[in-house]
Enzyme design. Structure first.
Site, PDB file in Angstrom:
ATOM      1  CG  HIS A  99     -33.628 -47.394  18.228  1.00 34.86           C
ATOM      2  ND1 HIS A  99     -34.785 -47.678  17.580  1.00 34.86           N
ATOM      3  CD2 HIS A  99     -32.662 -48.104  17.591  1.00 34.86           C
ATOM      4  CE1 HIS A  99     -34.554 -48.537  16.601  1.00 34.86           C
ATOM      5  NE2 HIS A  99     -33.273 -48.824  16.585  1.00 34.86           N
ATOM      6  CG  ASP A 102     -36.672 -44.865  18.611  1.00 34.88           C
ATOM      7  OD1 ASP A 102     -36.115 -44.423  17.605  1.00 34.88           O
ATOM      8  OD2 ASP A 102     -36.691 -46.084  18.918  1.00 34.88           O
TER       9      ASP A 102
HETATM   10  C1  XUL Z   1     -33.390 -51.609  10.783  1.00 31.13           C
HETATM   11  C2  XUL Z   1     -33.939 -52.319  11.951  1.00 31.13           C
HETATM   12  C3  XUL Z   1     -33.793 -51.661  13.281  1.00 31.13           C
HETATM   13  C4  XUL Z   1     -33.524 -52.613  14.391  1.00 31.13           C
HETATM   14  C5  XUL Z   1     -33.236 -51.937  15.719  1.00 31.13           C
HETATM   15  O1  XUL Z   1     -33.562 -52.250   9.578  1.00 31.13           O
HETATM   16  O2  XUL Z   1     -34.510 -53.363  11.807  1.00 31.13           O
HETATM   17  O3  XUL Z   1     -34.940 -50.918  13.528  1.00 31.13           O
HETATM   18  O4  XUL Z   1     -34.612 -53.459  14.590  1.00 31.13           O
HETATM   19  O5  XUL Z   1     -32.193 -51.040  15.632  1.00 31.13           O
END
Ligand code: XUL
Ligand code: CO
Length: 434
Positions: A99, A102
């Site tokens: 993300h 992150d």
């Molecule tokens: C949350 C989840 C996230 C997604 C990406 O439960 O799975 O980490 O994979 O935003």
């Protein structure tokens, strides 16, 4: 140069009988299964958020991890990227995922946030060019900051919709620049806490318009990857709109996007929705929207989305069986959306968690491939539906109305005989392979 993982050697395949603590016993990336290398079947990815950004908190307590790269500035972000690529070199997995939040420190202003992000994306791009894994998918964190507390695309405030759209634009640009194979949308706050303050019609229309803009932008920049929605029924919201695969399919049909967007299915999310992982994969495949998986497991006692590393070969085998039946991954892969337990403080814990998970997946995939190659389950399935392969049955389905079918039943004095579903026999068969 010293590394957080100093003293931990790159992990090698040594086979099932090895006594080495850190080695692959089942994951031999170069082994060929059904005509394809294991690495190319499984397409493992390490998740930046759990492995490098997560501080070890839970709802009752804060940080337990003490990573040298923790901090909120650009130097810390670079140190984090260095540590990430050190772990990648140890594991040798072919992909990673992130993300925006992150990898780079956020800022209150959009431009400053975006500048930080772009600089770290360049830094990661240089590290990728020097060798190391590729990007399976990028995504935007539209759920942690308080501005997203009432949703991102579905927020009652159009300014938050705008901020979210601008953020996704930057994240899609970055994913494209780094050669990402997919772009993921997980709507952690796209749902509601109470119906009393929620307009379901507006929120669905906002979400549909947002997704259409994402698809349009994909074509505008020439991104060739797949757009994926990740279903989840709840947590952090009380009710999340992208509840499960079936709900996402209904949403895509409603907005005419079923040929443009596929799903990223997570094991723990499937269980939270009251399904099995393999059910969600099989359904997505049957609807032609299967894309990728987030591999993990929940704690079956607490029932929460605990994001643990997978350790159950049978469960994993059944999931990969559905993936192989559907033809395997194309742009998707196996992303470990999994985090350590908060007492697992050491660098060794992080490495061992991934090694064990990669091995469990390799074991599962090999068992799945053998089941498919031997054809026993598929033969049994075909035999169960064989009656439908007759021309009479097809004619009834395609051409006869209820009255004609009624006459047929009466004229032939039809008396259907129940036949065994053979569930236990099939389960015993699976047990032979795992
Ligand atoms: C949350 C989840 C996230 C997604 C990406 O439960 O799975 O980490 O994979 O935003
Ligand atoms: Co996930």
């Amino acid at each position: 140069m010293s590394s957080y993982f100093d003293g931990i050697e790159p992990v090698r395949y040594e086979g099932p009988d090895s006594a080495t603590e850190l080695c692959f016993r089942h994951y031999d990336p170069n082994a060929t299964v059904l005509g394809k290398r294991l690495e190319d079947h499984l397409r493992f990815a390490v998740a930046w958020w759990h492995s490098f950004a997560w501080p070890g908190g839970d709802p009752f307590g804060g940080q337990t991890f003490d990573r040298p790269w923790f901090g909120d500035d650009m130097n810390a972000a670079k140190a984090k990227a260095d540590a990430a690529f050190d772990l990648f070199a140890i594991l040798g997995q072919p992909f990673f995922c992130f993300h925006d939040a992150d990898i780079a420190p956020g800022a209150e202003g959009f431009e400053e946030s975006a500048r930080n992000f772009d600089a770290i994306v360049d830094y990661i791009g240089e590290k990728m060019a020097a060798g190391g894994p590729r990007l399976l998918w990028g995504t935007a964190n539209l759920f942690s900051h308080r501005r997203f507390m009432s949703g991102a695309a579905t927020n009652p405030d159009p300014d938050v919709f705008a901020w979210s759209a601008a953020t996704v634009k930057r994240c899609m640009d970055a994913t494209h620049r780094l050669g990402g194979e997919n772009y993921v949308l997980w709507g952690g706050r796209e749902g509601y806490e109470t119906l009393l303050n929620t307009d379901l019609t507006r929120e669905a229309e906002q979400a549909g318009a947002f997704l259409q803009k994402v698809v349009d932008y994909k074509y505008k920049i020439g991104f060739r990857g797949t757009i994926l929605i990740e279903p989840k029924p709840q947590e952090p919201t009380k009710h999340q709109y992208d509840h499960d695969v079936a709900t996402v399919y209904g949403f895509l049909k409603r907005f005419g996007l079923e040929d443009e967007v596929k799903v990223n299915i997570e094991q723990g999310h499937a269980i939270l929705a009251g399904h099995s992982f393999e059910h969600e994969i099989a359904l997505a495949a049957s609807l032609d929207i299967f894309g990728s998986i987030d591999m993990n497991r929940n704690d079956y006692q607490s029932g929460w989305d605990t994001d643990q590393f997978p350790d159950n070969p049978r469960e994993v085998a059944l999931a990969y069986y559905e993936i192989l039946r559907a033809g395997g991954f194309s742009t998707g892969g196996t992303n470990f959306d999994a985090k350590l337990r908060r007492q697992s403080l050491d660098p060794l814990d992080l490495v061992a968690a991934h090694v064990g998970a990669m091995d469990v997946c390799a074991r599962g995939l090999k068992a799945a491939a053998a089941m498919l190659a031997d054809g026993v389950l598929e033969d049994a399935r075909a035999a169960r539906y064989a009656g439908w392969d007759t021309s009479d049955a097809q004619e009834m389905l395609d051409d006869m109305d209820l009255a004609a079918i009624h006459d047929l039943v009466v004229d032939a004095d039809l008396r259907p005989e129940p036949r065994s579903g053979r569930q236990e026999i099939l389960e015993n068969l699976v047990s032979r392979y795992v």
